[in-house]
Write a protein that holds these residues in place. Structure first.
Motif, PDB file in Angstrom:
ATOM      1  N   SER A  31       0.372  -0.096   7.727  1.00 23.83           N
ATOM      2  CA  SER A  31       0.664  -1.532   7.736  1.00 23.83           C
ATOM      3  C   SER A  31       0.576  -2.100   6.329  1.00 23.83           C
ATOM      4  O   SER A  31      -0.035  -1.502   5.432  1.00 23.83           O
ATOM      5  N   ASN A  32       1.169  -3.298   6.147  1.00 25.09           N
ATOM      6  CA  ASN A  32       1.121  -3.908   4.815  1.00 25.09           C
ATOM      7  C   ASN A  32      -0.262  -4.446   4.473  1.00 25.09           C
ATOM      8  O   ASN A  32      -0.479  -4.919   3.371  1.00 25.09           O
ATOM      9  N   GLY A  33      -1.194  -4.330   5.429  1.00 23.91           N
ATOM     10  CA  GLY A  33      -2.581  -4.666   5.157  1.00 23.91           C
ATOM     11  C   GLY A  33      -3.433  -3.449   4.819  1.00 23.91           C
ATOM     12  O   GLY A  33      -4.659  -3.563   4.664  1.00 23.91           O
ATOM     13  N   GLY A  34      -2.789  -2.270   4.707  1.00 29.44           N
ATOM     14  CA  GLY A  34      -3.497  -1.045   4.335  1.00 29.44           C
ATOM     15  C   GLY A  34      -4.100  -0.274   5.478  1.00 29.44           C
ATOM     16  O   GLY A  34      -4.842   0.690   5.258  1.00 29.44           O
ATOM     17  N   VAL A  35      -3.794  -0.649   6.731  1.00 31.53           N
ATOM     18  CA  VAL A  35      -4.302   0.092   7.890  1.00 31.53           C
ATOM     19  C   VAL A  35      -3.336   1.223   8.213  1.00 31.53           C
ATOM     20  O   VAL A  35      -2.126   1.026   8.313  1.00 31.53           O
ATOM     21  N   ILE A  36      -3.906   2.452   8.372  1.00 35.01           N
ATOM     22  CA  ILE A  36      -3.093   3.628   8.699  1.00 35.01           C
ATOM     23  C   ILE A  36      -3.582   4.205  10.015  1.00 35.01           C
ATOM     24  O   ILE A  36      -4.788   4.225  10.306  1.00 35.01           O
ATOM     25  N   SER A  37      -2.657   4.660  10.827  1.00 34.02           N
ATOM     26  CA  SER A  37      -3.009   5.264  12.117  1.00 34.02           C
ATOM     27  C   SER A  37      -1.998   6.362  12.431  1.00 34.02           C
ATOM     28  O   SER A  37      -0.844   6.315  11.966  1.00 34.02           O
ATOM     29  N   SER A  38      -2.421   7.324  13.247  1.00 34.16           N
ATOM     30  CA  SER A  38      -1.553   8.454  13.611  1.00 34.16           C
ATOM     31  C   SER A  38      -1.679   8.743  15.092  1.00 34.16           C
ATOM     32  O   SER A  38      -2.668   8.380  15.747  1.00 34.16           O
ATOM     33  N   THR A  58       4.420   0.433   1.808  1.00 35.75           N
ATOM     34  CA  THR A  58       4.779  -0.873   2.366  1.00 35.75           C
ATOM     35  C   THR A  58       5.202  -1.777   1.215  1.00 35.75           C
ATOM     36  O   THR A  58       4.585  -1.792   0.161  1.00 35.75           O
ATOM     37  N   ASP A  59       6.246  -2.541   1.450  1.00 36.00           N
ATOM     38  CA  ASP A  59       6.735  -3.473   0.438  1.00 36.00           C
ATOM     39  C   ASP A  59       6.997  -4.804   1.135  1.00 36.00           C
ATOM     40  O   ASP A  59       8.130  -5.254   1.259  1.00 36.00           O
ATOM     41  N   GLY A  60       5.913  -5.395   1.633  1.00 40.46           N
ATOM     42  CA  GLY A  60       6.021  -6.644   2.375  1.00 40.46           C
ATOM     43  C   GLY A  60       6.202  -6.452   3.863  1.00 40.46           C
ATOM     44  O   GLY A  60       6.227  -7.423   4.618  1.00 40.46           O
ATOM     45  N   HIS A  61       6.333  -5.196   4.328  1.00 36.41           N
ATOM     46  CA  HIS A  61       6.480  -4.931   5.760  1.00 36.41           C
ATOM     47  C   HIS A  61       5.867  -3.574   6.086  1.00 36.41           C
ATOM     48  O   HIS A  61       5.725  -2.710   5.214  1.00 36.41           O
ATOM     49  N   ASP A  62       5.494  -3.393   7.359  1.00 39.96           N
ATOM     50  CA  ASP A  62       4.924  -2.123   7.797  1.00 39.96           C
ATOM     51  C   ASP A  62       5.978  -1.015   7.711  1.00 39.96           C
ATOM     52  O   ASP A  62       7.183  -1.282   7.655  1.00 39.96           O
ATOM     53  N   TYR A  88       0.847  -1.192   0.000  1.00 38.14           N
ATOM     54  CA  TYR A  88       0.000   0.000   0.000  1.00 38.14           C
ATOM     55  C   TYR A  88       0.877   1.234   0.000  1.00 38.14           C
ATOM     56  O   TYR A  88       2.020   1.217   0.482  1.00 38.14           O
ATOM     57  N   ARG A  89       0.294   2.317  -0.524  1.00 34.88           N
ATOM     58  CA  ARG A  89       0.994   3.597  -0.553  1.00 34.88           C
ATOM     59  C   ARG A  89       0.090   4.654   0.087  1.00 34.88           C
ATOM     60  O   ARG A  89      -1.110   4.691  -0.170  1.00 34.88           O
ATOM     61  N   ALA A  90       0.683   5.492   0.957  1.00 34.24           N
ATOM     62  CA  ALA A  90      -0.064   6.573   1.604  1.00 34.24           C
ATOM     63  C   ALA A  90       0.629   7.897   1.292  1.00 34.24           C
ATOM     64  O   ALA A  90       1.793   8.099   1.657  1.00 34.24           O
ATOM     65  N   GLN A  91      -0.103   8.776   0.643  1.00 34.54           N
ATOM     66  CA  GLN A  91       0.419  10.116   0.336  1.00 34.54           C
ATOM     67  C   GLN A  91      -0.040  11.053   1.438  1.00 34.54           C
ATOM     68  O   GLN A  91      -1.242  11.247   1.641  1.00 34.54           O
ATOM     69  N   ILE A  92       0.925  11.608   2.172  1.00 33.51           N
ATOM     70  CA  ILE A  92       0.625  12.465   3.317  1.00 33.51           C
ATOM     71  C   ILE A  92       0.638  13.922   2.850  1.00 33.51           C
ATOM     72  O   ILE A  92       1.634  14.411   2.306  1.00 33.51           O
TER      73      ILE A  92
END
Length: 227
Positions: free
Chosen positions: A218-225, A201-205, A185-189
């Motif tokens: 996370s590599n499952g697409g979960v984002i937290s702050s 993520t490339d196989g790891h958080d 997954y990719r997250a643009q901040i």
């Protein structure tokens, strides 16, 4: 006094056990000498025979570990042998911090902007975070942990979102999460001034320190702050 005269056959029969005992004793002597000769190659002093029961043949009685192997206890309690430990050349962490779930992080500085944090739960290392040119993050079953290039560490629970999607984060940040592959997954901040950084993520958080706001993807697409 009456002396009983023995026949030649009786005398021969009685003498045989003595001869056999002598042969057995001689064989035993040869065995002892052979064992001593073998042990002498292992630097045993001359005349000092190695104890016969020094090596056990019972399974599980062998206490020697293979060369270079680390015992399970060393990994569980963080004790290090020569040349091993939480970082190169170190036998103990620089500091230990409690995490929000009751576990602890053992943090070691191993170079410039290079830190390693071992997550220890119930005496066992369950995860490792490492910054090597970038911040690091981890989603450990709902507990988020971030480690920065400066060695700062934060842990928290909750405040998470499942991507893909666009989500509001702490500190006024926003994250646009997209799926780009399997466990990737990719997250643009973005902030008030536009795009501030990208997490992938490339196989790891992974994680990020955005001006004091810790972000984990996370590599499952979960984002937290967390702030």
């Amino acid at each position: 006094m009456n002396l009983q005269k023995r026949t030649p056959r009786q005398a021969t029969a009685e003498a045989r056990p003595v001869r056999r005992a002598g042969l057995a004793l001689a064989a035993a002597s040869l065995l002892v000498v052979g064992g001593t000769a073998c042990e002498s190659d292992g630097a045993t002093p001359a005349g000092d025979a190695a104890p016969a029961a020094s090596a056990s043949t019972e399974p599980g009685d062998q206490t020697a570990s293979p060369s270079g192997a680390r015992s399970p206890d060393a990994e569980e309690d963080g004790t290090a042998t020569s040349g091993e430990g939480d970082g190169p050349g170190k036998s103990s962490p620089d500091r230990t911090e409690k995490l929000v779930d009751g576990s602890e992080a053992r943090i070691t500085e191993v170079g410039e902007q290079h830190y390693v944090a071992k997550i220890v739960s119930k005496g066992a290392v369950v995860a490792t975070l490492e910054t090597d040119g970038h911040d690091a993050g981890l989603n450990a079953n709902g507990m988020f942990v971030a480690l920065t290039l400066g060695g700062d560490l934060a842990s928290w629970m909750g405040n998470d979102h499942q991507g893909p999607g666009t989500f509001a984060l702490e500190g006024g940040w926003k994250a646009k999460v997209t799926k780009v592959g399997e466990l990737r997954y990719r997250a643009q901040i973005t902030g008030h001034d536009g795009v501030a950084g990208t997490l992938e993520t490339d196989g790891h958080d992974t994680g990020l320190d955005a001006n004091g706001v810790y972000i984990v993807l996370s590599n499952g697409g979960v984002i937290s702050s967390h702030k």
